[in-house]
Structure formats: C-alpha cells, structure tokens
Design a protein around this motif. Structure first.
Motif, PDB file in Angstrom:
ATOM      1  N   LYS A  86       0.840  -1.216   0.000  1.00  0.00           N
ATOM      2  CA  LYS A  86       0.000   0.000   0.000  1.00  0.00           C
ATOM      3  C   LYS A  86       0.862   1.249   0.000  1.00  0.00           C
ATOM      4  O   LYS A  86       0.651   2.153  -0.781  1.00  0.00           O
ATOM      5  N   SER A  87       1.833   1.286   0.936  1.00  0.00           N
ATOM      6  CA  SER A  87       2.635   2.504   1.065  1.00  0.00           C
ATOM      7  C   SER A  87       3.492   2.700  -0.175  1.00  0.00           C
ATOM      8  O   SER A  87       3.627   3.819  -0.678  1.00  0.00           O
TER       9      SER A  87
ATOM     10  N   ASP B  93      -1.272   5.947   8.597  1.00  0.00           N
ATOM     11  CA  ASP B  93      -0.787   4.840   9.418  1.00  0.00           C
ATOM     12  C   ASP B  93      -0.087   5.433  10.639  1.00  0.00           C
ATOM     13  O   ASP B  93       1.097   5.740  10.603  1.00  0.00           O
TER      14      ASP B  93
HETATM   15 MG   LIG Z   1       2.094   0.761   4.762  1.00  0.00          MG
END
Ligand SMILES: [Mg+2]
Ligand SMILES: Nc1ncnc2c1ncn2[C@@H]1O[C@H](COP(=O)(O)OP(=O)(O)OP(=O)(O)O)[C@@H](O)[C@H]1O
Length: 348
Positions: free
Chosen positions: A116-117, A140
């Motif tokens: 995701k990141s 996050d």
């Molecule tokens: Mg992440």
C-alpha cells in the motif's frame, strides 16, 4: 383540537395497496397540517404506477373524512412520473468537500505488507509527474512509512493562520505522524485521539490547491480503518492486493469496507504480480492475474499490475521512489500506467 398526531394515527389505517403495512410505517407521509378542521397531507410514493397513487389518495381521503372534527381534506400524492435513471448523480455529489482539494483517494488492502505505502508513494509521484498538484497523507499512525519512502523527516511549520504547513518532497506535499514524533517513540493513543489527529491532518493542514490527496491507510479492514474512511471525506478507494490474496477473498473485504461507508471503489491494483530473473525468465511467485480476475468478478475496474522489482524495494528504503529516480524504466512505468488509469476513473 385536532393535532398532527391524531391525523398520523388515523393514517395508520391506510394500507399500502397489496401490502399489510400502512403508509405511515412505509414512511410515505411527508407533511401533515391541520387548521380549523382543514387537513392537508403530502405523501411521497416511490412506485411509478398511477393506479397505486390514486388508490392511496382516495383511501387516505376516505379515512381522514371520518376523523371527528375534520371538515376539509386535501391530499397531495407526489410520484416520480418517469422511471428513475439508476444513478442520475455523480457518486461524489453527496461528499463533504474540503476546500481546495479536488479529489481524496484512499489506498487500502485487506492485509498488511502487500505494498500500500509503496503504491501510495509512487502513485503520488506519478500523478505529480503527469502534471497534477498532489498531496500524500500517511494515516498509518502506528507504523508510518511515508517519511522513509519519501526520504523526508521534517517537522511541519505553523502558518500565520495557525495551520500546519506540509513539507514537500519531489513536488508532493506530505503529512505523516512520523513528522510529529521524536525518534522511534511508539504511539500509544486510543481510537478517539487517532480520529481527532486524522481530522486535523485534513482540516488543520494548509494543503492549498490539490488535484489529488492520496491517503495511505493502515493495513486491514477492521473498525479502525472503517473509522478512518468515515473521518476523511473520501472520493474513492483503491485496493491493493497480491495475486494470491485476491484469490483468497481478501479483496472482497476491502471492497465491503468501502461499500459500508459509501465510498466508490476506483479499482484494484495487483502488486508483486511476477518476477523476472536476470536471465529474463518470468516467475509468478504468488501466481498471476488474481487481481484482474477478482476485479471482473466484483465488477470494479482493474487499474494495473506491478511486478516484483528489486529496484522498487531498494528505492523505497533509500527514500527515492522509482517513479522519481527512473520514470522511463519498467518499474516506474508500471506505476505511471496505474496513475493514468486512476486519473481516468476520476475524470469529471
Ligand atoms: Mg504501509
Ligand atoms: N512491487 C514490488 N517489488 C519489490 N518490492 C516491493 C514491491 N511492492 C512492495 N515491495 C516491498 O515490500 C515491502 C512492503 O511494502 P509496503 O510497506 O509498501 O506495504 P504496506 O502494504 O504498506 O505494508 P503495511 O501493511 O505494513 O503498511 C516493502 O519493503 C516494499 O519495498
């Protein structure tokens, strides 16, 4: 004295044609007015059938005329006259917009560690590369990765208007909990604090004019993620998966999460699709094509795939996303293609 409640009670004996339930319990009664024995009612019927409307109207008039003290009855039945188009409005019409930010898009996944990141960072830089004004918000709180992946760890300054000014890197405005913490101090806040912080990341940050604000969500689709999706006025969500997880139904959890909060799903990205060995052999470590197949099954767009590249991992650790260091090479191109597909999904 005739009250609204008297009228409403009387209306409970008007059944919806063909049903045992009455028009009050169906929520059709929109307005009741009673003065000096004159009663005026407004009903909203969703069915297109004029016969249904007529039946409801005459039955309502009959019932009301029998109510003691009523001497005049006026019943208005509103009905859609033509079949309603399925989605006459843009799905974004209801969203509570943040001034200056055109589109807010979340990147989520059912599970952790699927990229995701990595996708958020490279997509942000890719959209910037394509000429858009872009911000990237790291939601996050417990494990912020944006500072490392963007190679920036800088406290935001505070403007005259007492707002946080997001630092920029590679032309992308950034905000992360990582910027506000000292060293590796762990975050031990509880839910409400996190929601408040995220709200401030949206409203108390001087984002300025942005075409896109990307939001990197923490892993999972539990309550915490759901709350975040409600806290941030999202325009849409992107789901990242590995081919293998797509087939395990993890993607469906992500889709369900966005659906619960009425956030349109912009599409699925398959990460870690395959690996090409130095000799050119293609190895499908986690299988391949699961993301596309699941997108078709769920009737959502497939935005593209990102193969496994050592450069992607290395550049993430070095703080220079591949889209920035080598936009013309295969890893960077993969993200640029996804950015184009995303832009297409969000076109006005
Ligand atoms: Mg992440
Ligand atoms: N396509 C890829 N090729 C090579 N390495 C990748 C690729 N995608 C992600 N990685 C690496 O995998 C690791 C996990 O990626 P990342 O941190 O982006 O996942 P995440 O879903 O954000 O994780 P978390 O759930 O912990 O937030 C990182 O080291 C990253 O560099």
């Amino acid at each position: 004295m005739l009250t609204e409640d008297d009228i409403r009670n009387a209306l409970k004996s008007v059944k919806y044609p063909g049903y045992s339930r009455d028009i009050v319990s169906f929520g059709l009664v929109k307005q009741i007015a009673a003065t000096n024995g004159a009663v005026s009612i407004s009903l909203q019927v969703t069915a297109n059938n004029p016969e249904v409307a007529q039946q409801i109207k005459s039955e309502t008039e009959r019932v009301l005329r029998d109510v003691p003290g009523v001497n005049k009855v006026y019943v208005q039945v509103n009905q859609p006259n033509a079949p309603q188009p399925a989605a006459p409005q843009s799905p974004w019409a209801q969203q509570n917009k943040v001034a200056g930010i055109h589109r807010i898009v979340a990147v989520a996944s059912g599970k952790g560690g699927v990229g995701k990141s990595t996708l958020s960072v490279n997509l942000a830089c890719a959209l910037q590369h394509l000429g858009a004004k872009v911000g990237l918000l790291d939601c996050d709180i417990y494990g912020p990765s944006i500072p490392l992946m963007m190679g920036l760890n800088q406290r935001p300054t505070v403007s005259d208007a007492q707002k946080m000014v997001p630092p920029s890197k590679y032309g992308v405005k950034l905000m992360s909990m990582g910027f506000l913490l000292d060293g590796d101090q762990p975050v031990i806040w509880r839910g409400p604090m996190i929601v408040k912080t995220i709200q401030q990341f949206i409203t108390a940050v001087e984002w300025g004019e942005l075409d896109f604000l990307l939001v990197d969500l923490p892993p999972g689709t539990g309550d915490a993620q759901l709350t975040l999706c409600q806290t941030v006025p999202l325009d849409g969500g992107v789901i990242v998966t590995t081919p293998q997880e797509a087939s395990l139904g993890v993607v469906r959890k992500g889709i369900a999460m966005f659906q619960k909060v009425n956030v349109p799903i912009l599409g699925i990205v398959e990460n870690m699709s395959y690996y090409t060995t130095p000799s050119g052999e293609r190895v499908e470590i986690f299988g391949h094509g699961g993301g596309q197949a699941e997108a078709e099954r769920q009737n959502v767009a497939f935005l593209g795939e990102v193969p496994l590249f050592i450069q992607i991992r290395e550049s993430g650790d070095r703080g220079v996303p591949v889209v920035v260091s080598a936009p013309d090479q295969a890893p960077g191109q993969a993200f640029l293609k996804i950015a184009q597909a995303l832009r297409h999904q969000l076109a006005d």
